[in-house]
Design a protein around this motif. Structure first.
Motif, PDB file in Angstrom:
ATOM      1  N   PHE A  68       0.871  -1.170   0.000  1.00 50.22           N
ATOM      2  CA  PHE A  68       0.000   0.000   0.000  1.00 50.22           C
ATOM      3  C   PHE A  68       0.916   1.230   0.000  1.00 50.22           C
ATOM      4  O   PHE A  68       1.667   1.452   0.948  1.00 50.22           O
ATOM      5  CB  PHE A  68      -0.911   0.006   1.220  1.00 50.22           C
ATOM      6  N   THR A  93      -8.767   5.175   5.122  1.00 53.66           N
ATOM      7  CA  THR A  93      -8.523   5.676   3.775  1.00 53.66           C
ATOM      8  C   THR A  93      -9.057   4.663   2.777  1.00 53.66           C
ATOM      9  O   THR A  93      -9.628   3.638   3.152  1.00 53.66           O
ATOM     10  CB  THR A  93      -7.017   5.938   3.549  1.00 53.66           C
ATOM     11  N   THR A  94      -8.885   4.941   1.495  1.00 53.07           N
ATOM     12  CA  THR A  94      -9.359   4.046   0.444  1.00 53.07           C
ATOM     13  C   THR A  94      -8.217   3.741  -0.526  1.00 53.07           C
ATOM     14  O   THR A  94      -7.250   4.504  -0.630  1.00 53.07           O
ATOM     15  CB  THR A  94     -10.520   4.675  -0.347  1.00 53.07           C
ATOM     16  N   VAL A  95      -8.348   2.614  -1.209  1.00 55.00           N
ATOM     17  CA  VAL A  95      -7.425   2.286  -2.304  1.00 55.00           C
ATOM     18  C   VAL A  95      -7.902   3.065  -3.525  1.00 55.00           C
ATOM     19  O   VAL A  95      -8.959   2.780  -4.078  1.00 55.00           O
ATOM     20  CB  VAL A  95      -7.411   0.779  -2.581  1.00 55.00           C
ATOM     21  N   SER A  96      -7.127   4.078  -3.914  1.00 54.87           N
ATOM     22  CA  SER A  96      -7.577   4.970  -4.984  1.00 54.87           C
ATOM     23  C   SER A  96      -7.096   4.566  -6.366  1.00 54.87           C
ATOM     24  O   SER A  96      -7.605   5.053  -7.366  1.00 54.87           O
ATOM     25  CB  SER A  96      -7.109   6.403  -4.691  1.00 54.87           C
ATOM     26  N   VAL A 120      -2.684   4.579  -1.863  1.00 52.07           N
ATOM     27  CA  VAL A 120      -3.577   5.052  -0.803  1.00 52.07           C
ATOM     28  C   VAL A 120      -3.264   6.520  -0.554  1.00 52.07           C
ATOM     29  O   VAL A 120      -2.123   6.957  -0.699  1.00 52.07           O
ATOM     30  CB  VAL A 120      -3.417   4.234   0.507  1.00 52.07           C
TER      31      VAL A 120
END
Length: 250
Positions: A85, A165-168, A182
């Motif tokens: 990540f 958070t998010t995996v963008s 991330v």
């Protein structure tokens, strides 16, 4: 004229045949000289991040802690897959000023290891993985290094107990290594969680009530009584002696 025509026809045929053969030979030579595709080089996590851009801080930390070399060694010398990540430069810039400088060298290593899962996870697998994920940082206890991944539709969410958070974006995947972008640094509980409360002070011991409280008074009273009794005995003895002497003289 007829003779010239008969002589020129074979000549034209031979000329055409030579041209065809020449073209075929040239084509064969060109194909044979075409370079073969270059073999795929060893996996290099820092080069992958450099190519993607916007990961300058992460690359610098990987070089300082030598974690980048460790990842490359594991990927190129074993069948062990890996998932990384990767926080962007903006993610590091969003940290409170002095956050990274406040960490010791070992804590920086633990922070980066918290971003590395020692198994290869596709985007589909991220949506079904069991929590908490075990990272290279180790202990998944709630106050140590827990990493939880959940989904909402096609969105993959990552939570550490300190940040969410998010995996963008999917930056790189080759069947062995997966790198996901991330937008926040994954801060583990062990390093950034709330401090453990100080232990409560022990309560003061209360004095016992009842017989124990009056015991000293009783002892003093006994001493006084003993002293009083002794004085009475001496007084009686004195009177007896005086009376005996008086009787002698009478």
């Amino acid at each position: 004229m007829a003779t010239n025509f008969r002589l020129s026809t074979p000549f034209k045929f031979l000329t055409l045949l030579l041209i065809i053969l020449q073209c075929t030979t040239t084509t064969i030579v060109v194909v044979a000289q075409a370079p073969a595709p270059a073999p795929t080089g060893p996996t290099n996590i820092t080069k992958i991040l450099e190519k993607a851009g916007q990961f300058t801080t992460l690359i610098r930390l990987m070089k300082v802690t030598q974690l980048g070399d460790q990842i490359n060694t594991q990927l190129n010398n074993s069948n062990q897959g890996m998932t990384v990540f990767a926080p962007t430069d903006n993610a590091f810039s969003s940290l409170k000023a002095g956050t990274l400088n406040s960490l010791s060298d070992q804590e920086k290593v633990s922070l980066l290891q918290f971003h590395v899962v020692p198994t290869y996870l596709t985007n589909a697998q991220l949506q079904t993985v069991s929590n908490p994920l075990r990272t290279q940082a180790g202990d998944t206890a709630s106050n140590k290094f827990p990493l939880n991944v959940t989904t909402s539709g096609n969105q993959v969410n990552v939570s550490t107990g300190v940040v969410d958070t998010t995996v963008s974006n999917s930056i790189y995947t080759d069947g062995t290594l997966a790198v996901y972008q991330v937008d926040k640094v994954l801060l583990p509980m062990s390093l950034f969680g709330p401090s453990a409360p100080a232990p409560a002070p022990e309560p003061l011991k209360k004095k016992k009530s009842g017989a124990d409280d009056v015991a000293p008074t009783t002892d003093a009273g006994s001493d006084n009584a003993d002293a009083s009794g002794a004085g009475s005995d001496l007084h009686g003895l004195y009177i007896g002696v005086v009376a005996f002497i008086t009787m002698l003289y009478l």
